[in-house]
Write a protein that holds these residues in place. Structure first.
Motif, PDB file in Angstrom:
ATOM      1  N   UNK A   1     -19.419  -1.012  -1.787  1.00 31.48           N
ATOM      2  CA  UNK A   1     -20.100   0.234  -2.191  1.00 31.48           C
ATOM      3  C   UNK A   1     -19.076   1.241  -2.720  1.00 31.48           C
ATOM      4  N   UNK A   2     -19.474   2.129  -3.642  1.00 30.26           N
ATOM      5  CA  UNK A   2     -18.533   3.091  -4.242  1.00 30.26           C
ATOM      6  C   UNK A   2     -17.736   3.899  -3.221  1.00 30.26           C
ATOM      7  N   UNK A   3     -18.369   4.275  -2.105  1.00 32.07           N
ATOM      8  CA  UNK A   3     -17.662   5.081  -1.108  1.00 32.07           C
ATOM      9  C   UNK A   3     -16.540   4.316  -0.400  1.00 32.07           C
ATOM     10  N   UNK A   4     -16.511   2.971  -0.599  1.00 30.67           N
ATOM     11  CA  UNK A   4     -15.479   2.157   0.043  1.00 30.67           C
ATOM     12  C   UNK A   4     -14.414   1.661  -0.931  1.00 30.67           C
ATOM     13  N   UNK A   5     -14.518   2.064  -2.213  1.00 36.36           N
ATOM     14  CA  UNK A   5     -13.561   1.578  -3.212  1.00 36.36           C
ATOM     15  C   UNK A   5     -12.115   1.859  -2.821  1.00 36.36           C
ATOM     16  N   UNK A   6     -11.874   3.090  -2.339  1.00 39.57           N
ATOM     17  CA  UNK A   6     -10.498   3.522  -2.081  1.00 39.57           C
ATOM     18  C   UNK A   6      -9.819   2.739  -0.956  1.00 39.57           C
ATOM     19  N   UNK A   7     -10.600   2.169  -0.060  1.00 41.62           N
ATOM     20  CA  UNK A   7      -9.984   1.438   1.051  1.00 41.62           C
ATOM     21  C   UNK A   7      -9.991  -0.073   0.840  1.00 41.62           C
ATOM     22  N   UNK A   8     -10.359  -0.525  -0.350  1.00 40.68           N
ATOM     23  CA  UNK A   8     -10.382  -1.969  -0.618  1.00 40.68           C
ATOM     24  C   UNK A   8      -9.359  -2.345  -1.682  1.00 40.68           C
ATOM     25  N   UNK A   9      -8.720  -3.486  -1.486  1.00 38.03           N
ATOM     26  CA  UNK A   9      -7.728  -4.032  -2.410  1.00 38.03           C
ATOM     27  C   UNK A   9      -8.086  -5.499  -2.647  1.00 38.03           C
ATOM     28  N   UNK A  10      -7.845  -5.988  -3.850  1.00 40.63           N
ATOM     29  CA  UNK A  10      -8.035  -7.409  -4.139  1.00 40.63           C
ATOM     30  C   UNK A  10      -6.688  -8.030  -4.480  1.00 40.63           C
ATOM     31  N   UNK A  11      -6.294  -9.041  -3.704  1.00 37.66           N
ATOM     32  CA  UNK A  11      -5.041  -9.768  -3.939  1.00 37.66           C
ATOM     33  C   UNK A  11      -5.375 -11.254  -3.880  1.00 37.66           C
ATOM     34  N   UNK A  12      -5.312 -11.928  -5.004  1.00 36.90           N
ATOM     35  CA  UNK A  12      -5.762 -13.317  -5.078  1.00 36.90           C
ATOM     36  C   UNK A  12      -4.939 -14.240  -4.185  1.00 36.90           C
ATOM     37  N   UNK A  13      -3.617 -14.110  -4.230  1.00 33.56           N
ATOM     38  CA  UNK A  13      -2.740 -14.979  -3.453  1.00 33.56           C
ATOM     39  C   UNK A  13      -2.878 -14.661  -1.960  1.00 33.56           C
ATOM     40  N   UNK A  14      -3.267 -15.650  -1.166  1.00 35.19           N
ATOM     41  CA  UNK A  14      -3.560 -15.405   0.256  1.00 35.19           C
ATOM     42  C   UNK A  14      -2.304 -14.979   1.026  1.00 35.19           C
ATOM     43  N   UNK A  15      -1.179 -15.598   0.709  1.00 32.25           N
ATOM     44  CA  UNK A  15       0.057 -15.210   1.389  1.00 32.25           C
ATOM     45  C   UNK A  15       0.389 -13.746   1.116  1.00 32.25           C
ATOM     46  N   UNK A  16       0.276 -13.333  -0.148  1.00 34.78           N
ATOM     47  CA  UNK A  16       0.578 -11.944  -0.514  1.00 34.78           C
ATOM     48  C   UNK A  16      -0.420 -10.977   0.126  1.00 34.78           C
ATOM     49  N   UNK A  17      -1.653 -11.426   0.284  1.00 34.25           N
ATOM     50  CA  UNK A  17      -2.676 -10.583   0.924  1.00 34.25           C
ATOM     51  C   UNK A  17      -2.320 -10.334   2.387  1.00 34.25           C
ATOM     52  N   UNK A  18      -1.925 -11.405   3.087  1.00 33.61           N
ATOM     53  CA  UNK A  18      -1.540 -11.272   4.502  1.00 33.61           C
ATOM     54  C   UNK A  18      -0.261 -10.433   4.615  1.00 33.61           C
ATOM     55  N   UNK A  19       0.670 -10.657   3.699  1.00 32.32           N
ATOM     56  CA  UNK A  19       1.921  -9.884   3.704  1.00 32.32           C
ATOM     57  C   UNK A  19       1.630  -8.398   3.499  1.00 32.32           C
TER      58      UNK A  19
END
Length: 488
Positions: free
Chosen positions: A423-441
């Protein structure tokens, strides 16, 4: 060698060309594994049709062909057995070939969307503690008492099931606990098995890539209970709106468990902490090492099953208190220096993810951040992707969307479908990182002292599947290593 006529006992046969009064070596449904004097069963699979490989099976030495449609060119010296449904035929043939091992000990099946692995695995633990020899058929592992085999499916094929069950009988196993998936029921893999009991956990959004509708998914689960014998018990979660449905047509002994309504096995949560749960079960208090309301339900199902199988209530409670969490199910570590808690969980459905997040939020002080790393698998139900992202965003302080097991799909496309649920009100707290290792890092880098990181979706899996290749990847090990590196 086995007599073909004996293997075909109870199989609904339409017609036979040739003789069933002959000896055969083994049964195969994969034409590549066929050898001299084998029976080849032509299965209509989701990826291929075994009827297309009948000629190949004959060339490799098959003496008997079991099929739904007879080939146009019948080969001399080959016995053809036409049946209405080869999946059902395979189930009975497999059971007969291995001399019906499920009739020789107590087999309990666990079905539902979430909780199957935990319940089956912890029942295995409990009955081992009680001094019995025990078998386990689960998503995580297959165990024949103390011997362990890798698991590839929630419910293995009929031949594998009966082969493992026969091995259990040879090892003197008294009880076997088995996960029963909707795929396994629909594909008749459990059709010829004799169950001593069945457990229903819950039903929520899952597998709608396979089942056309939620109603079909529910009714397939119900078939398992419809087929239980009078001598069995049917234990169901009465707090789930589909719990009563499972019992509608069963002839088995009907038993129920619940937290919110009256049931045969009733519990109240007295304390819910990161270190465990204090429960009152049927007026007896017990401390368990598992966490969260969803595990209170799992414990009730385990306790109820133990009683139905003849254990004394106080003994059952004592062993319940000693149970340890299953691999990849709310496993957590706490970093030594900054006390960052990292939780790894298999939650891969909207309901399971919501349960895990609600559990964390009910325990935490709210003075810390909850950072969630969430992905969705490829080649599976696409409709749950935006829902899972929405749940993660609503219940986390920060959410990182990442790749799970993309399989043959484009991971970027999977993530776009997930992002649609934010939802738009949650945009600022969400990130998309395709690589799973980089996401966990990134989650580990964002974490401050006392924060909580949830890594959801893969749990016990120690690989990532991309374009048909499995690469080594263990969420728990990755986050352990990263917390040590980044928070010395």
């Amino acid at each position: 060698m086995k007599q073909l006529k004996d293997i075909l006992y109870k199989v609904a046969i339409e017609s036979v060309i040739g003789s069933t009064d002959c000896a055969v070596a083994k049964i195969e449904f994969d034409s590549r594994k066929v050898s001299q004097n084998d029976v080849f069963v032509a299965i209509r699979g989701t990826q291929s049709n075994g009827h297309d490989f009948i000629q190949k099976a004959i060339e490799l030495g098959a003496a008997v062909i079991v099929c739904e449609l007879l080939p146009h060119n019948l080969q001399e010296g080959i016995t053809y057995v036409q049946v209405l449904d080869t999946n059902t035929a395979l189930a009975f043939m497999a059971a007969n070939y291995y001399d019906n091992p499920s009739h020789e000990f107590k087999l309990v099946g666990v079905t539902g969307t979430n909780g199957k692995t935990t319940i089956a695995s912890l029942l295995y633990q409990l009955f081992k503690k009680a001094g019995y020899k025990v078998g386990l058929l689960s998503t995580v592992t297959i165990r024949v008492n103390d011997i362990e085999y890798p698991a590839t499916h929630t419910t293995p094929d009929s031949l594998s099931i009966n082969r493992y069950l026969r091995e259990m009988i040879a090892a003197g196993v008294d009880y076997c606990f088995m996960e029963v998936s909707s795929h396994g029921i629909h594909q008749k893999r459990t059709e010829a098995l004799m169950f001593t009991g069945g457990i229903f956990t819950n039903l929520s959004h899952d597998h709608l890539d396979y089942h056309a509708t939620f109603a079909e998914y529910r009714d397939v689960k119900k078939q398992f209970f419809d087929q239980l014998p009078k001598t069995a018990f049917a234990l169901t979660n009465l707090d789930d709106k589909n719990g009563g449905v499972m019992l509608q047509n069963t002839v088995a002994r009907k038993k129920t468990y619940a937290l919110k309504t009256y049931a045969d096995y009733k519990a109240q949560i007295l304390e819910n902490q990161l270190s465990g749960l204090l429960l009152k079960i049927n007026e007896q208090e017990v401390w368990v090492r598992l966490i969260g309301t969803f595990n209170a339900y799992n414990i009730l199902a385990i306790y109820g099953t133990a009683i139905e199988l003849g254990l004394e209530p106080l003994d059952a409670l004592r062993w319940v208190s000693e149970l340890e969490s299953v691999s990849g199910r709310f496993q957590f570590i706490v970093s030594a220096q900054e006390k960052i808690t990292a939780i790894v969980d298999y939650a891969h459905t909207p309901d399971a993810l919501d349960n895990v997040l609600q559990t964390i939020n009910s325990i935490r002080t709210k003075n810390e951040q909850l950072i969630s790393v969430v992905g969705c698998g490829g080649d599976r139900d696409k409709t749950k992707r935006p829902i899972m992202a929405q749940i993660a965003a609503q219940n986390s302080d920060k959410v990182i969307l990442t790749s799970d097991n993309p399989r043959t799909e484009d991971p970027e496309q999977i993530l776009r479908e997930m992002e649609a649920g934010i939802a738009p009100q949650h945009y600022k707290k969400s990130i998309t990182i395709t690589d799973r290792y980089q996401a966990i890092k990134t989650a580990c880098q964002l974490a401050q002292p006392n924060d909580i990181i949830l890594i959801a979706g893969k749990g016990h899996e120690t690989y990532q599947e991309i374009q048909g290749v499995r690469y080594e990847f263990d969420d728990l090990q990755q986050v352990k290593d990263l917390l040590i590196q980044l928070h010395k």
